[in-house]
Design a protein around this motif. Structure first.
Motif, PDB file in Angstrom:
ATOM      1  N   PRO A 113      41.025  51.187  35.408  1.00 51.31           N
ATOM      2  CA  PRO A 113      39.445  51.689  36.255  1.00 51.31           C
ATOM      3  C   PRO A 113      38.685  52.690  35.431  1.00 51.31           C
ATOM      4  O   PRO A 113      38.024  53.506  34.945  1.00 51.31           O
ATOM      5  CB  PRO A 113      39.798  52.385  37.419  1.00 51.31           C
ATOM      6  CG  PRO A 113      41.217  51.349  38.080  1.00 51.31           C
ATOM      7  CD  PRO A 113      41.742  51.044  37.010  1.00 51.31           C
ATOM      8  N   MET A 114      40.720  53.682  34.858  1.00 50.27           N
ATOM      9  CA  MET A 114      39.733  55.155  34.101  1.00 50.27           C
ATOM     10  C   MET A 114      38.888  54.732  33.311  1.00 50.27           C
ATOM     11  O   MET A 114      37.857  55.771  32.117  1.00 50.27           O
ATOM     12  CB  MET A 114      40.938  55.515  33.947  1.00 50.27           C
ATOM     13  CG  MET A 114      42.111  57.425  33.689  1.00 50.27           C
ATOM     14  SD  MET A 114      42.895  57.400  33.766  1.00 50.27           S
ATOM     15  CE  MET A 114      43.405  57.159  32.023  1.00 50.27           C
ATOM     16  N   ILE A 147      52.221  51.294  33.411  1.00 53.30           N
ATOM     17  CA  ILE A 147      51.256  51.882  34.582  1.00 53.30           C
ATOM     18  C   ILE A 147      50.591  50.675  34.502  1.00 53.30           C
ATOM     19  O   ILE A 147      50.344  49.581  35.591  1.00 53.30           O
ATOM     20  CB  ILE A 147      50.645  53.326  34.797  1.00 53.30           C
ATOM     21  CG1 ILE A 147      51.321  54.250  35.367  1.00 53.30           C
ATOM     22  CG2 ILE A 147      49.825  53.232  36.271  1.00 53.30           C
ATOM     23  CD1 ILE A 147      51.104  55.864  35.445  1.00 53.30           C
ATOM     24  N   MET A 154      50.772  43.336  39.447  1.00 54.73           N
ATOM     25  CA  MET A 154      50.555  42.997  40.656  1.00 54.73           C
ATOM     26  C   MET A 154      49.010  42.475  41.286  1.00 54.73           C
ATOM     27  O   MET A 154      49.487  42.078  42.237  1.00 54.73           O
ATOM     28  CB  MET A 154      50.689  44.688  40.892  1.00 54.73           C
ATOM     29  CG  MET A 154      51.800  45.150  41.212  1.00 54.73           C
ATOM     30  SD  MET A 154      52.162  46.863  41.101  1.00 54.73           S
ATOM     31  CE  MET A 154      52.177  47.314  43.204  1.00 54.73           C
ATOM     32  N   TYR A 155      48.029  42.489  40.687  1.00 57.32           N
ATOM     33  CA  TYR A 155      46.685  42.266  41.155  1.00 57.32           C
ATOM     34  C   TYR A 155      46.787  40.858  41.069  1.00 57.32           C
ATOM     35  O   TYR A 155      46.404  40.001  41.836  1.00 57.32           O
ATOM     36  CB  TYR A 155      45.933  43.200  40.224  1.00 57.32           C
ATOM     37  CG  TYR A 155      44.611  42.512  40.491  1.00 57.32           C
ATOM     38  CD1 TYR A 155      44.277  43.285  41.080  1.00 57.32           C
ATOM     39  CD2 TYR A 155      43.828  41.773  39.559  1.00 57.32           C
ATOM     40  CE1 TYR A 155      42.503  43.110  42.074  1.00 57.32           C
ATOM     41  CE2 TYR A 155      42.375  41.426  40.112  1.00 57.32           C
ATOM     42  CZ  TYR A 155      42.077  41.787  41.069  1.00 57.32           C
ATOM     43  OH  TYR A 155      40.459  41.257  41.050  1.00 57.32           O
ATOM     44  N   ARG A 158      49.000  39.262  43.197  1.00 61.98           N
ATOM     45  CA  ARG A 158      48.016  39.400  45.332  1.00 61.98           C
ATOM     46  C   ARG A 158      46.993  38.100  45.005  1.00 61.98           C
ATOM     47  O   ARG A 158      47.079  37.389  46.226  1.00 61.98           O
ATOM     48  CB  ARG A 158      47.641  40.543  45.323  1.00 61.98           C
ATOM     49  CG  ARG A 158      48.241  41.244  45.337  1.00 61.98           C
ATOM     50  CD  ARG A 158      47.578  42.859  45.991  1.00 61.98           C
ATOM     51  NE  ARG A 158      48.973  44.506  46.577  1.00 61.98           N
ATOM     52  CZ  ARG A 158      49.049  44.554  47.342  1.00 61.98           C
ATOM     53  NH1 ARG A 158      48.641  44.529  48.066  1.00 61.98           N
ATOM     54  NH2 ARG A 158      50.020  45.422  47.491  1.00 61.98           N
TER      55      ARG A 158
ATOM     56  N   ILE B 156      48.650  57.600  37.854  1.00 60.15           N
ATOM     57  CA  ILE B 156      48.215  56.880  38.792  1.00 60.15           C
ATOM     58  C   ILE B 156      47.115  57.108  40.269  1.00 60.15           C
ATOM     59  O   ILE B 156      45.937  56.611  40.048  1.00 60.15           O
ATOM     60  CB  ILE B 156      48.913  55.621  39.964  1.00 60.15           C
ATOM     61  CG1 ILE B 156      50.044  55.383  38.642  1.00 60.15           C
ATOM     62  CG2 ILE B 156      48.784  54.914  40.663  1.00 60.15           C
ATOM     63  CD1 ILE B 156      51.177  55.400  39.440  1.00 60.15           C
ATOM     64  N   GLN B 159      43.960  56.833  37.595  1.00 58.09           N
ATOM     65  CA  GLN B 159      43.077  55.896  37.782  1.00 58.09           C
ATOM     66  C   GLN B 159      42.660  55.355  39.365  1.00 58.09           C
ATOM     67  O   GLN B 159      41.913  54.926  40.038  1.00 58.09           O
ATOM     68  CB  GLN B 159      44.434  54.423  38.275  1.00 58.09           C
ATOM     69  CG  GLN B 159      44.688  54.614  35.929  1.00 58.09           C
ATOM     70  CD  GLN B 159      43.631  53.680  35.567  1.00 58.09           C
ATOM     71  OE1 GLN B 159      42.753  53.775  35.341  1.00 58.09           O
ATOM     72  NE2 GLN B 159      44.755  53.196  34.041  1.00 58.09           N
ATOM     73  N   THR B 176      41.401  44.413  46.682  1.00 59.89           N
ATOM     74  CA  THR B 176      42.173  43.984  45.843  1.00 59.89           C
ATOM     75  C   THR B 176      43.234  45.451  44.834  1.00 59.89           C
ATOM     76  O   THR B 176      44.171  45.521  44.912  1.00 59.89           O
ATOM     77  CB  THR B 176      42.374  42.941  45.799  1.00 59.89           C
ATOM     78  OG1 THR B 176      41.377  41.452  46.536  1.00 59.89           O
ATOM     79  CG2 THR B 176      43.932  42.342  45.312  1.00 59.89           C
ATOM     80  N   MET B 177      42.117  45.284  43.921  1.00 61.53           N
ATOM     81  CA  MET B 177      43.226  46.447  42.920  1.00 61.53           C
ATOM     82  C   MET B 177      43.845  48.007  43.693  1.00 61.53           C
ATOM     83  O   MET B 177      44.175  48.619  43.300  1.00 61.53           O
ATOM     84  CB  MET B 177      41.842  46.645  42.166  1.00 61.53           C
ATOM     85  CG  MET B 177      42.342  47.337  40.609  1.00 61.53           C
ATOM     86  SD  MET B 177      43.544  46.526  40.159  1.00 61.53           S
ATOM     87  CE  MET B 177      44.031  48.130  39.312  1.00 61.53           C
ATOM     88  N   GLU B 179      44.310  48.574  46.754  1.00 61.17           N
ATOM     89  CA  GLU B 179      46.074  47.613  47.368  1.00 61.17           C
ATOM     90  C   GLU B 179      46.808  47.899  46.091  1.00 61.17           C
ATOM     91  O   GLU B 179      47.624  48.597  46.512  1.00 61.17           O
ATOM     92  CB  GLU B 179      45.871  46.675  47.610  1.00 61.17           C
ATOM     93  CG  GLU B 179      44.744  47.029  49.542  1.00 61.17           C
ATOM     94  CD  GLU B 179      45.001  45.212  49.562  1.00 61.17           C
ATOM     95  OE1 GLU B 179      43.998  45.156  50.335  1.00 61.17           O
ATOM     96  OE2 GLU B 179      45.808  43.762  49.726  1.00 61.17           O
ATOM     97  N   VAL B 180      46.498  47.895  45.052  1.00 59.38           N
ATOM     98  CA  VAL B 180      47.840  47.265  44.296  1.00 59.38           C
ATOM     99  C   VAL B 180      47.740  48.977  44.007  1.00 59.38           C
ATOM    100  O   VAL B 180      48.794  49.292  43.780  1.00 59.38           O
ATOM    101  CB  VAL B 180      47.193  46.821  42.857  1.00 59.38           C
ATOM    102  CG1 VAL B 180      48.414  46.706  42.112  1.00 59.38           C
ATOM    103  CG2 VAL B 180      47.391  45.463  43.470  1.00 59.38           C
ATOM    104  N   LEU B 181      46.660  49.753  43.337  1.00 62.36           N
ATOM    105  CA  LEU B 181      47.227  51.616  42.724  1.00 62.36           C
ATOM    106  C   LEU B 181      48.195  51.999  44.046  1.00 62.36           C
ATOM    107  O   LEU B 181      48.595  52.977  43.523  1.00 62.36           O
ATOM    108  CB  LEU B 181      45.660  51.703  42.369  1.00 62.36           C
ATOM    109  CG  LEU B 181      44.928  51.419  41.043  1.00 62.36           C
ATOM    110  CD1 LEU B 181      44.005  51.767  40.914  1.00 62.36           C
ATOM    111  CD2 LEU B 181      46.514  51.823  40.351  1.00 62.36           C
ATOM    112  N   GLU B 183      50.009  50.742  46.330  1.00 64.87           N
ATOM    113  CA  GLU B 183      50.819  50.634  46.487  1.00 64.87           C
ATOM    114  C   GLU B 183      52.153  51.122  45.227  1.00 64.87           C
ATOM    115  O   GLU B 183      52.897  51.561  45.460  1.00 64.87           O
ATOM    116  CB  GLU B 183      51.832  48.608  45.903  1.00 64.87           C
ATOM    117  CG  GLU B 183      53.153  48.326  46.530  1.00 64.87           C
ATOM    118  CD  GLU B 183      52.875  46.682  46.136  1.00 64.87           C
ATOM    119  OE1 GLU B 183      51.723  46.904  46.494  1.00 64.87           O
ATOM    120  OE2 GLU B 183      53.574  46.805  45.828  1.00 64.87           O
ATOM    121  N   GLN B 184      51.441  51.815  43.611  1.00 69.07           N
ATOM    122  CA  GLN B 184      51.935  52.131  42.712  1.00 69.07           C
ATOM    123  C   GLN B 184      52.321  53.350  43.506  1.00 69.07           C
ATOM    124  O   GLN B 184      53.025  54.065  43.020  1.00 69.07           O
ATOM    125  CB  GLN B 184      50.818  51.901  41.717  1.00 69.07           C
ATOM    126  CG  GLN B 184      51.426  50.493  41.245  1.00 69.07           C
ATOM    127  CD  GLN B 184      50.727  50.673  39.671  1.00 69.07           C
ATOM    128  OE1 GLN B 184      49.844  51.150  39.285  1.00 69.07           O
ATOM    129  NE2 GLN B 184      51.751  49.883  38.648  1.00 69.07           N
TER     130      GLN B 184
END
Lengths: 198, 370
Positions: A113-114, A147, A154-155, A158, B156, B159, B176-177, B179-181, B183-184
């Motif tokens: 996203p960054m 990261i 992970m995405y 899911r 993180i 992000q 969803t993204m 949720e992923v971030l 969790e990380q």
């Protein structure tokens, strides 16, 4: 100023390549001047052709000169497994190993996203369509262990989980042929986490 | 442990400086703006690979030069080894025992330094950021892997904040993204918080008796961790994780509305109480100073107990800020045990024998005239 225009343009072009600074660029440019004309022509053609004739495979996203790519066309490969990687170079690395006989999917990046990169900016949508159409049983997520690579894995997991396809992540840990004592603490703790029964 | 010698090249106002130090107290004396603090900072940078005064490494390089170098010889655990930090436009290079260390967490911790500057007197009443930096720095030099987790965590958070802003502006709808971030984030946050709890236990063990000593048995210090979530300090990693999970789950909409990560170690703080009163709000200036001093002295003992040797102590212009009683308490504690660098404009008003026996260096305009 000291160089005639053609050579200064050549030097400038070389500096655009990664790992090449001004001094190396001058050395390379003068080397080209002493090369045989045929070799120079072949070199120039190879450069242009690599750019012009290569495109991305519409199925898996790997670089190719034919569509679909050689790997996607290969009938002898296992259709039930797809290995997801970030970069075409990763496909080559996997292929060199000669152990994996499934299909690939190249994402061309990781979600960040960054940097303004969302799932739709890398090859995630095409992966999802592919999973619907084909007889896939297992998805191996081989994105980089940082990261962004981890988040991307992970995405995807899911999104795919509900479909019932088996999802695996490649192991992290010690490099083969290395010594335990030289491993950094983080790698070592990952290796310990992923230990297995003998 | 101690620093045997130091070599600075193009560093701030020092073009080329070589010094050998005493293994006990070294006093750096000079008028204002001559380079006393720069010298102290150089030792700090050698230990931590970055300055406490600036986040821009470029400022460390002398005007119109393209690189700066700090080189020191360290004696630790009966071994002598060189350490080196180099700064240039291409970035920084850290060398330990002649070998370049690509990960700073492999470098930091080789040389242990405790710094006490006038700013540290604000440790108690200043912003939470100062206190977080205090714990992070201290855990980092005892447990280098902490720096790795902190670095990952900060990445993180960055992000995640970007994604929350995108969700806030409705540029994306992808939870969803998030949720992923999340969790990380929780994965690293739980490790960081757990390590902070363990560290605080150690800090208390040293700081409370020290504070009692300085205050002549009149004051009882308590230190508590103020967390952005509801979690007990005795909680283990899995418990911390569940607490974060429910905090994030229940506040997802609020986070999107604000466009920022509202929970996690980057939002936490330390609270200090003297005789059950909050020192930050109700403590006198004297109590705040005693608390800061107790914490710094505790740090020295804590490093000794964890690393096995006393760290190097930097006292930058801070002795003159303490009254005679606290001054002599401090000097008495370090006497004959800790290599200490003291910077001051004059030694005449410090009567303690430790200072009178010290090695003197006089700084004038970027050179040492002794």
């Amino acid at each position: 100023m000291y160089y005639p225009e053609p050579i200064s343009k050549l030097i400038d072009s070389f500096t655009k390549l990664p790992g090449i600074g001004p001094k190396t660029a001058v050395r390379l440019a003068f080397f080209v001047l002493n090369m045989k004309e045929d070799d120079v022509l072949d070199f120039a053609k190879a450069l242009v052709n690599a750019k012009r004739e290569l495109s991305h495979c519409t199925t898996c996203g790997h670089i190719t000169d034919q569509d679909p790519c050689a790997i996607c066309q290969d009938e002898s490969r296992n259709n039930t497994v797809i290995c997801v990687v970030q970069d075409p170079k990763d496909v080559i690395a996997m292929e060199k190993m000669k152990e994996f006989n499934g299909r690939y999917h190249v994402l061309h990046g990781a979600i960040s996203p960054m940097d303004g990169i969302g799932p739709e900016d890398i090859n995630v949508p095409s992966l999802l369509t592919r999973l619907k159409d084909e007889e896939i049983e297992e998805l191996i997520l081989a994105t980089n262990p940082n990261i962004e690579g981890e988040a991307t894995a992970m995405y995807i997991s899911r999104l795919v989980k509900p479909s019932g396809i088996r999802i695996t992540r490649i192991a992290h840990g010690l490099p083969m042929g290395g010594d335990l004592e030289y491993a950094d603490e983080v790698t070592l703790s990952k290796a310990l986490e992923g230990r297995r029964e003998l | 442990m101690y620093i045997k010698d130091l070599h600075l090249t193009n560093y701030r106002n020092y073009q080329d400086l070589q010094l050998s130090f005493a293994d006990k107290v070294n006093v750096i004396i000079g008028e204002n703006a001559q380079g006393k603090t720069n010298l102290m900072e150089a030792i700090y940078v050698l230990a931590f690979s970055k300055s406490y005064r600036t986040s821009r490494d470029k400022e460390l390089v002398q005007w119109e030069q393209n690189y700066a170098k700090i080189k020191g010889t360290v004696f630790k655990r009966n071994q002598t080894f060189p350490m080196e930090m180099q700064f240039s436009t291409k970035g920084k290079i850290a060398k330990l025992n002649h070998m370049e260390q690509r990960r700073l967490s492999d470098y930091i911790g080789a040389l242990n330094v405790v710094m006490f500057a006038p700013e540290d007197l604000h440790l108690v009443k200043g912003s939470p950021q100062i206190r977080r930096r205090f714990i992070d720095m201290e855990i980092g030099q005892i447990q280098p892997v902490y720096i790795y987790h902190l670095g990952q965590y900060q990445k993180i958070v960055k992000q995640r904040n970007h994604l929350l802003k995108n969700l806030q502006r409705r540029q994306t709808n992808d939870r969803t993204m998030l949720e992923v971030l999340t969790e990380q984030l929780i994965e690293h946050a739980a490790i960081i918080v757990e390590k902070r709890f363990v560290f605080l236990d150690l800090l208390r063990k040293w700081a409370i008796p020290i504070h009692q000593g300085i205050s002549d048995d009149k004051e009882r210090l308590t230190i508590t961790y103020f967390s952005s979530i509801d979690v007990s300090e005795t909680a283990e990693r899995e418990k911390i994780k569940t607490s974060y999970q429910s905090a994030f789950m229940n506040n997802m909409d609020k986070e999107i509305e604000r466009g920022s990560t509202l929970f996690g170690p980057h939002r936490d703080d330390l609270l200090f109480f003297v005789n059950d009163k909050d020192v930050q709000t109700y403590g006198s200036q004297g109590q705040q100073r005693t608390t800061a001093l107790s914490l710094k002295l505790a740090e020295i003992e804590l490093i000794k107990s964890e690393v096995g040797e006393y760290p190097i102590l930097l006292l930058d212009d801070v002795l003159s800020e303490l009254d005679h009683y606290r001054q002599s308490h401090l000097l008495h504690t370090i006497q004959g045990k800790v290599q200490t660098f003291v910077s001051t404009t004059s030694v005449s008003d410090i009567q303690h024998e430790t200072i009178q026996q010290a090695e003197l260096f006089e700084v004038k305009n970027g050179t040492i005239i002794r």
